[in-house]
Design a protein around this motif. Structure first.
Motif, short mmCIF file in Angstrom:
data_model
loop_
_atom_site.label_atom_id
_atom_site.label_comp_id
_atom_site.label_asym_id
_atom_site.label_seq_id
_atom_site.Cartn_x
_atom_site.Cartn_y
_atom_site.Cartn_z
N LYS A 113 0.95 -1.24 0.08
CA LYS A 113 -0.11 -0.02 0.02
C LYS A 113 0.93 1.35 -0.06
CE LYS A 113 -3.94 -2.09 2.46
NZ LYS A 113 -5.07 -1.71 1.51
N TRP A 114 0.65 2.13 -0.90
CA TRP A 114 1.27 3.52 -0.87
C TRP A 114 0.72 4.10 0.19
CZ3 TRP A 114 5.10 4.15 -3.71
CH2 TRP A 114 5.29 3.80 -5.15
N ASP A 115 1.57 4.55 1.22
CA ASP A 115 1.70 5.33 2.28
C ASP A 115 0.81 4.47 3.34
OD1 ASP A 115 3.38 7.20 1.81
OD2 ASP A 115 1.54 8.61 1.04
N VAL A 148 -1.47 -1.21 -4.30
CA VAL A 148 -0.38 -1.08 -5.19
C VAL A 148 0.08 -2.51 -5.29
CG1 VAL A 148 1.49 -0.49 -3.72
CG2 VAL A 148 1.45 -0.10 -6.40
N TRP A 195 -2.68 0.11 -9.42
CA TRP A 195 -2.95 0.76 -8.17
C TRP A 195 -4.40 0.97 -8.26
CZ3 TRP A 195 -1.97 3.02 -12.90
CH2 TRP A 195 -2.69 4.00 -13.22
N ILE A 200 8.92 5.89 -10.62
CA ILE A 200 9.02 4.93 -9.32
C ILE A 200 10.01 4.02 -9.22
CG2 ILE A 200 7.70 2.81 -8.20
CD1 ILE A 200 5.16 3.91 -9.72
N TYR A 230 9.41 3.65 -4.05
CA TYR A 230 9.29 5.14 -4.02
C TYR A 230 8.53 5.91 -5.04
CZ TYR A 230 12.72 4.07 -0.47
OH TYR A 230 13.47 3.43 0.38
N GLY A 231 7.40 6.28 -4.99
CA GLY A 231 6.69 6.74 -5.98
C GLY A 231 6.96 8.56 -5.75
N ARG A 262 5.60 9.24 -2.32
CA ARG A 262 4.87 8.13 -1.64
C ARG A 262 5.81 6.93 -1.45
NH1 ARG A 262 -0.43 9.22 -0.35
NH2 ARG A 262 -1.66 10.55 -1.70
N ALA A 300 5.89 2.91 -0.30
CA ALA A 300 5.01 1.65 -0.05
C ALA A 300 6.18 0.45 0.40
CB ALA A 300 4.24 1.01 -1.37
#
Length: 124
Positions: free
Chosen positions: A40-42, A47, A65, A93, A108-109, A116, A118
């Motif tokens: 999960k992003w953050d 994702v 996503w 990313i 890392y996005g 963000r 994940a």
């Protein structure tokens, strides 16, 4: 002059001969990039990242996503490029496999509004 030559030689010797077997193994990790990663992003947005090899240095990345938990996944395919033994970049990313556990990774996005992170686990 002799000191300079000895200094250069000692640096060369340390750099070229002081790589442990574990560090050498890290450079053979490209196969560990392959697979599907989920998280999960953050800690909020689902994702999935699927990495498939195309050649030794090129990969196809299926990036999925979900912006709303009540809806399905969005999906885009990107080309991916290996940065080093445990990192592959695509679009905005970066996917980094853990050096301690090949079943864990971080993504890392660098998106337009914010960056963000994940925490990912290998799904298959």
């Amino acid at each position: 002059m002799l000191r300079v030559i000895l200094f250069i030689f000692s640096i060369y010797f340390l750099v070229s001969h002081n790589v442990s077997a574990k560090e050498k193994d890290i450079f053979n990790w490209h196969p560990s990039l392959v697979g599907t990663w989920g998280g999960k992003w953050d800690g909020i947005f689902d994702v999935r990242i699927t990495v498939t090899p195309k050649s030794d240095q090129e990969y196809s990345i299926v990036y999925e996503w979900r912006e709303d938990q009540d809806k399905g996944f969005n999906k885009i395919v990107y080309p991916g490029m290996v940065v080093n033994a445990n990192t592959i970049d695509f679009h905005k990313i970066s996917l980094r496999i853990s050096l301690k556990d090949k079943q864990k990774a971080l993504a890392y996005g660098k998106f337009d509004l914010r960056t963000r992170i994940a925490k990912l686990t290998r799904i298959n």
